[in-house]
Design a protein around this motif. Structure first.
Motif, mmCIF file in Angstrom:
data_model
loop_
_atom_site.group_PDB
_atom_site.id
_atom_site.type_symbol
_atom_site.label_atom_id
_atom_site.label_comp_id
_atom_site.label_asym_id
_atom_site.label_seq_id
_atom_site.Cartn_x
_atom_site.Cartn_y
_atom_site.Cartn_z
ATOM 1 N N LEU A 121 25.488 27.015 -25.449
ATOM 2 C CA LEU A 121 26.852 27.030 -24.937
ATOM 3 C C LEU A 121 26.855 27.657 -23.550
ATOM 4 N N GLN A 122 27.252 26.884 -22.578
ATOM 5 C CA GLN A 122 27.259 27.362 -21.201
ATOM 6 C C GLN A 122 28.651 27.284 -20.595
ATOM 7 N N ARG A 123 29.025 28.325 -19.901
ATOM 8 C CA ARG A 123 30.305 28.311 -19.194
ATOM 9 C C ARG A 123 30.233 27.342 -18.018
ATOM 10 N N SER A 124 29.083 27.343 -17.344
ATOM 11 C CA SER A 124 28.844 26.402 -16.242
ATOM 12 C C SER A 124 27.395 25.969 -16.318
ATOM 13 N N PRO A 125 27.101 24.722 -15.992
ATOM 14 C CA PRO A 125 25.737 24.190 -16.146
ATOM 15 C C PRO A 125 24.788 24.636 -15.046
ATOM 16 N N GLY A 126 23.500 24.491 -15.337
ATOM 17 C CA GLY A 126 22.458 24.748 -14.352
ATOM 18 C C GLY A 126 21.539 23.552 -14.244
ATOM 19 N N TYR A 127 20.544 23.650 -13.388
ATOM 20 C CA TYR A 127 19.553 22.585 -13.234
ATOM 21 C C TYR A 127 18.360 22.869 -14.148
ATOM 22 N N VAL A 128 17.883 21.838 -14.845
ATOM 23 C CA VAL A 128 16.710 21.970 -15.712
ATOM 24 C C VAL A 128 15.695 20.910 -15.295
ATOM 25 N N LEU A 129 14.526 21.366 -14.875
ATOM 26 C CA LEU A 129 13.479 20.456 -14.412
ATOM 27 C C LEU A 129 12.362 20.354 -15.440
ATOM 28 N N THR A 130 11.919 19.154 -15.707
ATOM 29 C CA THR A 130 10.754 18.935 -16.569
ATOM 30 C C THR A 130 9.493 18.966 -15.715
ATOM 31 N N LEU A 131 8.539 19.800 -16.124
ATOM 32 C CA LEU A 131 7.280 19.907 -15.388
ATOM 33 C C LEU A 131 6.108 19.801 -16.357
ATOM 34 N N PRO A 132 5.039 19.127 -15.969
ATOM 35 C CA PRO A 132 3.858 19.039 -16.849
ATOM 36 C C PRO A 132 3.225 20.407 -17.027
ATOM 37 N N ASN A 133 2.784 20.696 -18.247
ATOM 38 C CA ASN A 133 2.209 22.006 -18.535
ATOM 39 C C ASN A 133 0.689 22.027 -18.388
ATOM 40 N N HIS B 211 25.310 13.378 -19.077
ATOM 41 C CA HIS B 211 24.870 14.166 -17.925
ATOM 42 C C HIS B 211 26.016 15.011 -17.377
ATOM 43 N N ASP B 212 27.175 14.417 -17.280
ATOM 44 C CA ASP B 212 28.375 15.108 -16.813
ATOM 45 C C ASP B 212 29.255 15.428 -18.026
ATOM 46 N N PRO B 213 29.561 16.684 -18.322
ATOM 47 C CA PRO B 213 29.499 17.850 -17.424
ATOM 48 C C PRO B 213 28.292 18.760 -17.632
ATOM 49 N N HIS B 214 27.423 18.431 -18.586
ATOM 50 C CA HIS B 214 26.429 19.412 -19.025
ATOM 51 C C HIS B 214 25.319 19.702 -18.018
ATOM 52 N N PHE B 215 25.088 18.792 -17.065
ATOM 53 C CA PHE B 215 23.992 18.991 -16.108
ATOM 54 C C PHE B 215 24.455 18.735 -14.678
ATOM 55 N N VAL B 216 25.697 19.104 -14.399
ATOM 56 C CA VAL B 216 26.252 18.950 -13.048
ATOM 57 C C VAL B 216 26.741 20.312 -12.560
ATOM 58 N N PRO B 217 25.857 21.122 -12.014
ATOM 59 C CA PRO B 217 26.229 22.460 -11.538
ATOM 60 C C PRO B 217 27.186 22.397 -10.354
ATOM 61 N N SER B 218 27.931 23.465 -10.171
ATOM 62 C CA SER B 218 28.876 23.541 -9.055
ATOM 63 C C SER B 218 28.201 24.022 -7.773
ATOM 64 N N TYR B 219 26.942 24.417 -7.866
ATOM 65 C CA TYR B 219 26.201 24.941 -6.719
ATOM 66 C C TYR B 219 25.019 24.025 -6.398
ATOM 67 N N GLY B 220 24.470 24.189 -5.217
ATOM 68 C CA GLY B 220 23.344 23.367 -4.805
ATOM 69 C C GLY B 220 22.033 23.836 -5.422
ATOM 70 N N PRO B 221 21.046 22.956 -5.499
ATOM 71 C CA PRO B 221 19.732 23.343 -6.021
ATOM 72 C C PRO B 221 19.128 24.518 -5.258
ATOM 73 N N TRP B 222 18.653 25.482 -5.995
ATOM 74 C CA TRP B 222 18.023 26.701 -5.505
ATOM 75 C C TRP B 222 18.992 27.679 -4.854
ATOM 76 N N GLU B 223 20.303 27.477 -5.019
ATOM 77 C CA GLU B 223 21.231 28.572 -4.722
ATOM 78 C C GLU B 223 21.169 29.570 -5.870
ATOM 79 N N GLN B 224 20.760 29.090 -7.024
ATOM 80 C CA GLN B 224 20.356 29.907 -8.156
ATOM 81 C C GLN B 224 18.999 29.379 -8.611
ATOM 82 N N ARG B 225 18.288 30.190 -9.385
ATOM 83 C CA ARG B 225 16.959 29.759 -9.840
ATOM 84 C C ARG B 225 17.066 28.497 -10.683
ATOM 85 N N LEU B 226 16.117 27.592 -10.496
ATOM 86 C CA LEU B 226 16.032 26.405 -11.329
ATOM 87 C C LEU B 226 15.328 26.751 -12.635
ATOM 88 N N CYS B 227 15.773 26.153 -13.718
ATOM 89 C CA CYS B 227 15.126 26.368 -15.017
ATOM 90 C C CYS B 227 14.025 25.328 -15.215
#
Length: 473
Positions: free
Chosen positions: A200-212, A270-286
């Motif tokens: 449950l998120q008040r506002s969404p963030g960015y989530v990136l998939t990266l190979p491990n 995708h909207d609203p769950h993955f549409v942040p109000s801020y630009g990428p890297w204005e906060q840490r990316l997950c």
């Protein structure tokens, strides 16, 4: 009797262990000690015990430059990191310098003696120089979060910072409140046994998939070539991506959106769950290693809800939108409470120093406070990279004092200049905004500029000017 040292390091985590190594390497004969509040080394990685606890930076740059990470994966679990830190300390004899159960309560610098008196809960020490490798958050208290009606909830309420050792969440409904790295880590790991998990998120963030898995070079390449390849690759590519995000935020949004849509199931819009109000890297990316976060969404074991909490009832969380989330367990992954110097009081010649009034010289020394370093890493790269720059500069400052035949170095702001103060962390995350009242300041240029570029910082750490903004007495 007060024990005396050349350098006293506070904290036996990544920053403290790295600082100890650099002292041994660059200042042979330096007498130092590490005081650690807890009964184990490892810092954050020994404290947090929640399911799936892992790094969100690659271990090739998060690990030490002087002891390459040899694991087969890009990211590592908390347990793996603690093992790596313990082995690193033991291999170089650093563990013999650690004193456990020594929480620092007060640090006093006396100009007449050119030395610190450091009082812990057990002992008193004297040292010419102090390195504060305490991290940036309160180990004892998380950030306060206002959740209406949480006191009425009949199930368990857990904060990730204080995870119960034997928490049973098998076949139970879990609601994770939060959208940061901790929540993104918890969701796929708890979903493996829980009945259902909702983030449950008040506002969404960015989530990136990266190979491990790390990219392996052909077998005939020696280990040092493999490490050099991994190290440079994960230094350069994330830096380029960060610059791309901050310079072309709209283009970066499109790139991240396209990657997210590849992994999202049709049941999660995708909207609203993955549409942040801020630009990428204005906060840490997950980061989501191998897309584990999205995999949990696709198999139906987890979902995401976005909205403001209206109230918490005895068995659910109700949103202002009218949605109700049933829960047996609520996890409040709402952030960390920022704290500097581990909460210790700092005095200079009997005067209490107020950290928020200070500026940070070269990302490591608070103005007007002599002979110390405050270890602050990067928010857009591995913490260890910044910690290493700090340790290298400290050794240069100590050597500079010896060459000058002087005993004190202190950063000083030019009061005649108009200063444009900025956030020392260069982020607008909620926990950074709430912690602004306890953070020191930085400037947009000059020796008190906030750190943001490892390449220029490392170059400066090795050979750059360490006299601008600094007085030697």
């Amino acid at each position: 009797m007060t024990a005396e040292y050349d350098v006293l390091i506070v904290g036996a985590g990544i920053s403290g262990i790295n600082a100890a190594y650099r002292l041994q390497e660059r200042l042979p004969g330096c007498k130092y000690i590490i005081v650690e509040a807890r009964d184990v080394l490892g810092g954050t990685w020994a404290l947090f015990k929640y399911p799936g606890i892992r790094s969100d930076s690659d271990l090739f740059t998060f690990g030490f430059a002087w002891r390459p990470w040899e694991g087969s994966t890009r990211f590592a679990s908390g347990e793996q990191i603690v093992t790596y830190l313990r082995e690193s300390a033991e291999e170089h004899g650093i563990d013999e310098h650690i004193r456990y159960g020594e929480k620092v309560e007060r640090l006093d610098f006396a100009t007449s003696a050119a030395a610190w008196t450091v009082k812990t809960q057990k002992s008193t020490y004297r040292a010419r120089f102090v390195i504060l490798g305490t991290g940036y958050y309160d180990y004892d208290k998380p950030m306060d979060a206002v959740i209406p009606g949480i006191e009425r909830f009949k199930g368990q309420v857990i904060h990730p910072q204080f995870w119960p050792e034997n928490l049973d969440y098998k076949n139970k409904s879990v609601c994770i409140i939060g959208s940061g790295a901790t929540a993104v880590t918890l969701l796929p790991n708890m979903a493996q046994e829980a009945k259902h998990v909702t983030m449950l998120q008040r506002s969404p963030g960015y989530v990136l998939t990266l190979p491990n898995a790390k990219t392996k070079l052909p077998w005939f390449f020696p280990k040092f070539v493999q490490f050099g390849f991994d190290y440079l690759r994960y230094l350069i590519l994330p830096f380029i991506f960060f610059k791309f995000c901050r310079t072309f935020p709209n283009a970066a949004r499109k790139v991240i959106r396209g990657e997210t849509l590849k992994h999202l199931p049709a049941s999660v819009p995708h909207d609203p769950h993955f549409v942040p109000s801020y630009g990428p890297w204005e906060q840490r990316l997950c980061m989501s290693p191998d897309g584990d976060f999205f995999e949990a969404l696709r198999n139906g074991k987890a979902d995401v809800a976005t909205g403001k909490i209206l109230e918490v009832t005895e068995s659910s969380v109700k949103l202002e939108s009218g949605q109700t989330i049933d829960a047996d367990i609520i996890v409040t992954a709402t952030g960390l409470r920022i704290q500097i110097a581990g909460g210790a009081a700092i005095y200079v010649d009997g005067q209490r120093q107020n950290v928020p009034d200070k500026y940070v010289w070269r990302g490591l020394m608070l103005s007007d406070i002599p002979n110390h370093a405050l270890v602050v890493g990067y928010t857009n790269a591995s913490w260890t990279l910044g910690a290493d720059c700090t340790a290298i500069v400290v050794t240069r400052l100590i050597r500079e004092l010896e060459q000058r035949g002087q005993r004190i170095c202190v950063a000083k702001i030019d009061e005649s200049q108009k200063l444009d103060s900025v956030n020392v962390f260069n982020l607008n995350s909620t926990y950074v905004q709430k912690g602004a009242s306890v953070l020191p300041k930085a400037t947009r240029s000059g020796p008190f500029q906030a750190r943001s570029n490892y390449f220029s910082d490392y170059r400066h750490a090795q050979r750059g000017d360490i006299t601008s903004g600094m007085r030697f007495l």
